[in-house]
Design an enzyme around this catalytic site. Structure first.
Site, PDB file in Angstrom:
ATOM      1  N   SER A 229       0.840  -1.160  -0.112  1.00  0.00           N
ATOM      2  CA  SER A 229      -0.019  -0.074  -0.031  1.00  0.00           C
ATOM      3  C   SER A 229       0.837   1.168   0.002  1.00  0.00           C
ATOM      4  CB  SER A 229      -0.903  -0.084   1.474  1.00  0.00           C
ATOM      5  OG  SER A 229      -1.524   1.094   1.366  1.00  0.00           O
TER       6      SER A 229
ATOM      7  N   TYR B  14      -1.526  -1.015  10.354  1.00  0.00           N
ATOM      8  CA  TYR B  14      -1.726  -1.372   9.057  1.00  0.00           C
ATOM      9  C   TYR B  14      -0.552  -0.594   8.215  1.00  0.00           C
ATOM     10  CZ  TYR B  14      -3.882  -1.175   4.503  1.00  0.00           C
ATOM     11  OH  TYR B  14      -4.015  -1.185   3.093  1.00  0.00           O
TER      12      TYR B  14
HETATM   13  P1  NAP Z   1     -11.290  -6.192   0.226  1.00  0.00           P
HETATM   14  O1  NAP Z   1     -12.225  -6.257  -0.741  1.00  0.00           O
HETATM   15  O2  NAP Z   1     -11.739  -6.081   1.739  1.00  0.00           O
HETATM   16  O3  NAP Z   1     -10.313  -7.455  -0.019  1.00  0.00           O
HETATM   17  C1  NAP Z   1      -9.618  -8.278   0.780  1.00  0.00           C
HETATM   18  C2  NAP Z   1      -9.922  -9.650   0.720  1.00  0.00           C
HETATM   19  O4  NAP Z   1      -8.741 -10.605   1.673  1.00  0.00           O
HETATM   20  C3  NAP Z   1     -11.220  -9.938   0.878  1.00  0.00           C
HETATM   21  O5  NAP Z   1     -11.724 -10.747   0.008  1.00  0.00           O
HETATM   22  C4  NAP Z   1     -10.934 -10.849   2.238  1.00  0.00           C
HETATM   23  O6  NAP Z   1     -11.850 -12.013   2.210  1.00  0.00           O
HETATM   24  C5  NAP Z   1      -9.413 -11.499   2.020  1.00  0.00           C
HETATM   25  N1  NAP Z   1      -8.900 -11.699   3.417  1.00  0.00           N
HETATM   26  C6  NAP Z   1      -8.984 -11.168   4.760  1.00  0.00           C
HETATM   27  N2  NAP Z   1      -8.266 -11.616   5.517  1.00  0.00           N
HETATM   28  C7  NAP Z   1      -8.034 -12.848   4.978  1.00  0.00           C
HETATM   29  C8  NAP Z   1      -7.381 -14.137   5.464  1.00  0.00           C
HETATM   30  N3  NAP Z   1      -7.012 -14.055   6.752  1.00  0.00           N
HETATM   31  N4  NAP Z   1      -7.393 -14.988   4.686  1.00  0.00           N
HETATM   32  C9  NAP Z   1      -7.684 -15.095   3.603  1.00  0.00           C
HETATM   33  N5  NAP Z   1      -8.292 -14.000   2.954  1.00  0.00           N
HETATM   34  C10 NAP Z   1      -8.195 -13.097   3.771  1.00  0.00           C
HETATM   35  O7  NAP Z   1     -10.226  -4.928   0.185  1.00  0.00           O
HETATM   36  P2  NAP Z   1      -9.280  -4.839  -1.048  1.00  0.00           P
HETATM   37  O8  NAP Z   1      -9.188  -3.384  -1.104  1.00  0.00           O
HETATM   38  O9  NAP Z   1      -9.667  -5.348  -2.448  1.00  0.00           O
HETATM   39  O10 NAP Z   1      -7.943  -5.015  -0.408  1.00  0.00           O
HETATM   40  C11 NAP Z   1      -6.960  -6.272  -1.381  1.00  0.00           C
HETATM   41  C12 NAP Z   1      -5.660  -5.887  -0.916  1.00  0.00           C
HETATM   42  O11 NAP Z   1      -5.195  -4.418  -1.307  1.00  0.00           O
HETATM   43  C13 NAP Z   1      -5.295  -5.711   0.699  1.00  0.00           C
HETATM   44  O12 NAP Z   1      -3.996  -6.369   1.131  1.00  0.00           O
HETATM   45  C14 NAP Z   1      -5.365  -4.053   0.912  1.00  0.00           C
HETATM   46  O13 NAP Z   1      -4.538  -3.997   2.157  1.00  0.00           O
HETATM   47  C15 NAP Z   1      -4.600  -3.645  -0.222  1.00  0.00           C
HETATM   48  N6  NAP Z   1      -4.714  -2.230  -0.377  1.00  0.00           N
HETATM   49  C16 NAP Z   1      -6.309  -1.805  -0.787  1.00  0.00           C
HETATM   50  C17 NAP Z   1      -6.389  -0.390  -1.021  1.00  0.00           C
HETATM   51  C18 NAP Z   1      -7.644   0.307  -1.270  1.00  0.00           C
HETATM   52  O14 NAP Z   1      -7.690   1.400  -1.360  1.00  0.00           O
HETATM   53  N7  NAP Z   1      -8.604  -0.487  -1.546  1.00  0.00           N
HETATM   54  C19 NAP Z   1      -5.197   0.325  -0.835  1.00  0.00           C
HETATM   55  C20 NAP Z   1      -4.005  -0.147  -0.738  1.00  0.00           C
HETATM   56  C21 NAP Z   1      -3.751  -1.301  -0.403  1.00  0.00           C
HETATM   57  P3  NAP Z   1     -12.349 -12.972   3.580  1.00  0.00           P
HETATM   58  O15 NAP Z   1     -12.463 -11.863   4.728  1.00  0.00           O
HETATM   59  O16 NAP Z   1     -13.784 -13.599   3.087  1.00  0.00           O
HETATM   60  O17 NAP Z   1     -10.990 -13.939   3.921  1.00  0.00           O
END
Ligand code: NAP
Length: 252
Positions: free
Chosen positions: A143, A156
Site C-alpha cells: 500500500s 496497518y
Molecule cells: P477487500 O475487498 O476487503 O479484499 C480483501 C480480501 O482479503 C477479502 O476478499 C477478504 O475476504 C480477504 N481476506 C482477509 N483476511 C484474509 C485471511 N486471513 N485469509 C484469506 N483471505 C483474507 O479489500 P481490497 O481493497 O481489495 O484489498 C486487497 C488488498 O489491497 C489488501 O491487502 C489491502 O490492504 C490492499 N490495499 C487496498 C487499498 C484500497 O484502497 N482498497 C489500498 C492499498 C492497499 P475474507 O474476509 O472472506 O477472507
C-alpha cells in the site's frame, strides 16, 4: 492469442475488490485461477464469474494467517494443476482506525498476522513450489501507506511496510533461481475496504478525490492490470520493484 494459456495463478483475497479484479484479469489472459479467501460464498462467486467468461477456476477456502491452511492450499493446487506459475498475495485487512495509543493489542496481532505473516506464509510455500519448477512470479499487494507514516492507521501502515521489506529480501534471495518477486502499492482503490474507511471516518468521496492529483479514486482494474503485466514476460527484468499505483499521491 491469450498470453497466459497453460499458466496457473493463485490469488489470495480473490473474493472481492483488488483480488477479484486480479483473478478476472488473469482468467481473461487464459490462466487457470485459484481463488482463495476465508468466505466461501465470495470466492465461489469469483469462480463463477470466471466460469461465465469461459475461463477455468477453483475456489479454495483458506486463512492466510494459518500455516497449516496455507500449506494444505498449496498441496491442493499442486495435486490439481501440477504447478504454480504466478501468485498475487492480495488478502488483507484494514485494521482498526485509531491513534497509536488507542489501538487494542489484539487488533495489532490480527493485522500483522494477516497482512504480514500471511504474505510471508504464502510466499514460503509458493517459493518452495516455484523452486521445484525452476520458475515463478509473485506480486505482493502492499500500500502507499507502507511507504511512510499514516495517522490513525499505524499498525496497518507498519504491516504494509513489512510487506515491502519481505518482498525485496525474497526478491534478492531468489533472483538467481528464476523467481521474480515484486510489490504493488495501491493508493485509494474503490473496494469494500475503502468503503469501510468512508463509512468509519465520514470522509466523503469528493474530499478524498480532491487530494488525488489524477482526481479520481482508483479502479481495482488499475491494480489488476499492473499485476498481470508484472507477471508477464514483458516484465522479465523486473524484480524487487515497488510499484506505486496511486493517481500521483506519493509523487508529492
Ligand atoms: P477487500 O475487498 O476487503 O479484499 C480483501 C480480501 O482479503 C477479502 O476478499 C477478504 O475476504 C480477504 N481476506 C482477509 N483476511 C484474509 C485471511 N486471513 N485469509 C484469506 N483471505 C483474507 O479489500 P481490497 O481493497 O481489495 O484489498 C486487497 C488488498 O489491497 C489488501 O491487502 C489491502 O490492504 C490492499 N490495499 C487496498 C487499498 C484500497 O484502497 N482498497 C489500498 C492499498 C492497499 P475474507 O474476509 O472472506 O477472507
Amino acid at each position: 492469442m491469450k498470453p497466459f494459456v497453460g499458466r496457473v495463478v493463485l490469488v489470495t483475497g480473490g473474493g472481492s475488490g483488488i483480488g477479484r479484479a486480479t483473478s478476472l484479469a488473469f482468467a481473461k489472459k487464459g490462466a487457470k485461477v485459484i481463488v482463495a479467501g476465508r468466505t466461501r460464498e465470495k470466492i465461489v462467486e469469483t469462480q463463477e464469474m470466471i466460469g461465465n467468461l469461459g475461463g477455468e477456476a477453483i475456489a479454495i477456502q483458506a486463512d492466510v494467517s494459518v500455516g497449516e491452511q496455507v500449506k494444505k492450499m498449496m498441496r491442493t493446487i499442486v495435486d490439481r494443476f501440477g504447478r504454480l506459475d504466478f501468485a498475487c498475495n492480495a488478502a488483507g485487512i484494514g485494521g482498526k482506525l485509531a491513534p497509536t495509543a488507542d489501538i487494542p493489542e489484539d487488533d495489532f496481532d490480527l493485522t500483522l498476522a494477516i497482512n504480514l505473516k500471511g504474505v510471508w506464509l504464502c510466499m514460503k510455500y509458493q517459493i518452495r513450489q516455484m523452486l521445484k519448477q525452476g520458475s515463478g512470479v509473485i506480486v505482493n499487494i502492499s500500500s502507499i501507506n507502507g511507504l511512510g507514516g499514516t495517522p490513525n492507521a499505524a499498525v496497518y501502515s507498519a504491516s504494509k511496510s513489512g510487506v515491502i521489506s519481505l518482498t525485496q529480501s525474497a526478491a534478492l534471495e531468489y533472483a538467481h533461481s528464476n523467481i521474480r518477486i515484486n510489490a504493488v502499492c495501491p493508493g485509494a482503490i474503490r473496494t469494500p475496504m475503502l468503503e469501510r474507511v468512508f463509512n468509519e471516518t465520514g470522509i466523503t468521496q469528493s474530499r478524498y478525490e480532491s487530494q488525488i492529483p489524477i482526481k479520481r479514486i482508483g479502479d481495482p482494474n488499475d491494480i489488476a492490470n499492473s499485476v498481470t503485466w508484472l507477471c508477464s514476460d514483458e516484465a522479465s527484468y523486473i524484480t524487487g520493484h515497488v510499484m506505486v499505483i496511486d493517481g500521483g499521491v506519493a509523487a508529492r
